[in-house]
Design a protein around this motif. Structure first.
Motif, PDB file in Angstrom:
ATOM      1  N   THR A 236       0.829  -1.199   0.000  1.00 43.88           N
ATOM      2  CA  THR A 236       0.000   0.000   0.000  1.00 43.88           C
ATOM      3  C   THR A 236       0.867   1.254   0.000  1.00 43.88           C
ATOM      4  O   THR A 236       0.627   2.181  -0.780  1.00 43.88           O
ATOM      5  N   ALA A 237       1.885   1.274   0.872  1.00 44.50           N
ATOM      6  CA  ALA A 237       2.750   2.452   0.947  1.00 44.50           C
ATOM      7  C   ALA A 237       3.471   2.674  -0.374  1.00 44.50           C
ATOM      8  O   ALA A 237       3.553   3.805  -0.860  1.00 44.50           O
ATOM      9  N   ALA A 238       3.981   1.599  -0.963  1.00 41.95           N
ATOM     10  CA  ALA A 238       4.711   1.736  -2.229  1.00 41.95           C
ATOM     11  C   ALA A 238       3.802   2.315  -3.309  1.00 41.95           C
ATOM     12  O   ALA A 238       4.213   3.172  -4.098  1.00 41.95           O
ATOM     13  N   LYS A 239       2.558   1.859  -3.329  1.00 44.86           N
ATOM     14  CA  LYS A 239       1.615   2.346  -4.343  1.00 44.86           C
ATOM     15  C   LYS A 239       1.228   3.808  -4.077  1.00 44.86           C
ATOM     16  O   LYS A 239       1.229   4.625  -4.989  1.00 44.86           O
ATOM     17  N   LEU A 240       0.903   4.110  -2.803  1.00 40.56           N
ATOM     18  CA  LEU A 240       0.454   5.473  -2.475  1.00 40.56           C
ATOM     19  C   LEU A 240       1.584   6.484  -2.596  1.00 40.56           C
ATOM     20  O   LEU A 240       1.412   7.543  -3.189  1.00 40.56           O
ATOM     21  N   PHE A 241       2.750   6.161  -2.035  1.00 41.19           N
ATOM     22  CA  PHE A 241       3.873   7.100  -2.067  1.00 41.19           C
ATOM     23  C   PHE A 241       4.284   7.451  -3.498  1.00 41.19           C
ATOM     24  O   PHE A 241       4.779   8.538  -3.754  1.00 41.19           O
TER      25      PHE A 241
END
Lengths: 207, 177
Positions: A189-194
């Protein structure tokens, strides 16, 4: 970083012992520090030797998983998930295969075999990269999954628990699977959002 | 219910793996015994290879602990970790984990030996060790291998995942054990 932490542990420890020795007027803290140094060094070897049997058992099994094609089987099973995680990578691209193999090897706690597969995956991902020195979204997502460590059987940890005389060395498998699942979900999730944040966006002038 | 599922997975995992892998390999016409032994040989090398790392880290932690510096650190950070149900002894483990795999292994070993493998601290340290990865090492090696210099959002994403792993380990251990 590890260099600083290691040095700090030693230096702070010794300074602390000196200060306590002066304030209490006894050499006890310094004697204890010396004892700790000698005892711990000896413990390190005992532990490593105790670990050998379990590592041998585990690596023997892993070799069987490799030779029998069990790892390829796992790889095939996770392919549909991979296509969703890495939309920019064509499903039949070699990068996909290498990433799947790397994740499968990580899942089975095959550390040694996982790294070369991961490096192969990076090489393949780099071929799809238009800006040689900047990471692509797929690279960051792959790394995030990799470092959040999808491990099903933490063999080394179990080995250490056995040599420490645990009554149930494998009892942490369930809790570790839970924790690793949480961290992997956050990683993806973080990789996608960031990747959408202005700070991390690919700038046109970099191309 | 949830608790017994987690415990069930733990109890079943190894027996299943130890039967499924060799049986599958046998039917795939692998020479099971010979291939097993060939793989097992590596185990010895790994055991020997980690000795220097263990000596370095165990000695340093031993000094830190024996001098009373560890007690001081635990006292200072205690209120923060108490809030999430994490024993303060695990602070070194949480700091070391993303930096050095062998370092964290050393810390875990030390905790398990000092507090007992089946203590709450021992179980939490084992869970943390088994569920997280040496983030900075992986980043350096993987990106280094293709000379990526701008790693973009990789570090924040990976560190956030590590933090989640540590908190999740604390949470689930408090719940199950």
């Amino acid at each position: 970083m590890i260099n600083i932490i290691w040095l700090a542990l030693l230096v702070i420890g010794v300074i602390m012992a000196v200060v306590t020795s002066i304030t209490t007027g006894s050499f006890d803290p310094l004697v204890q520090v010396t004892d700790a140094l000698f005892n711990q060094s000896k413990t390190a070897v005992d532990l490593a030797i105790g670990l050998i049997g379990l590592m041998a058992l585990w690596l023997g099994l892993m070799k069987l998983a490799e030779e029998s094609g069990l790892i390829d089987l796992i790889a095939k099973a996770v392919r549909p998930i991979m296509v969703r995680l890495f939309p920019e990578i064509p499903a039949d691209h070699p990068a996909m295969g290498a990433m799947i193999m790397n994740i499968a090897a990580n899942m089975l706690g095959l550390g040694n075999a996982a790294t070369p597969l991961g490096l192969k995956a990076m090489q393949e991902l780099q071929k799809l990269n238009e800006k040689a020195e900047t990471a692509t979204n797929a690279m960051v997502t792959f790394l995030a999954i990799n470092t959040s460590s999808v491990t099903i059987i933490p063999a080394t940890v179990i080995g250490i628990r056995v040599s420490a005389g645990s009554g149930n060395p494998a009892e942490i498998i369930g809790t570790a699977i839970f924790a690793t699942t949480c961290s992997t979900i956050v990683a993806v999730t973080a990789a996608k959002l960031f990747s959408k944040l202005p700070r991390f966006q690919l700038k046109p002038e970099d191309v | 219910m949830f608790e017994s599922v987690i415990n069930g997975i733990s109890a079943l995992a190894i027996p299943i793996v130890i039967v499924v892998i060799p049986v599958y390999a046998y039917f795939k016409k692998v020479k099971v015994y010979e291939v097993f032994v060939e793989g097992a040989k590596e185990g010895f090398q790994i055991g020997v290879k980690i000795i220097p790392f263990l000596v370095a880290i165990l000695a340093a932690i031993g000094v830190f602990r024996a001098s009373g510096a560890m007690d001081l650190l635990v006292k200072i950070l205690g209120p923060v970790t108490d809030a999430i149900g994490m024993p303060a002894e695990l602070i070194t483990m949480a700091i070391m984990r993303p930096l050095s795999g062998s370092g964290a292994l050393g810390v875990m070993t030390e905790l398990v030996n000092t507090h007992g493998a089946d203590s709450m601290i021992g179980r939490m340290a084992s869970t943390m060790m088994g569920s997280t990865e040496t983030t900075f090492y992986v980043l350096a090696v993987y990106f280094g291998s293709v000379s990526i210099k701008n790693e973009r959002h990789a570090v924040p994403a990976a560190l956030l995942a590590d933090l989640t792993g540590i908190i999740a380990a604390v949470f689930i251990c408090n719940m199950v054990f």
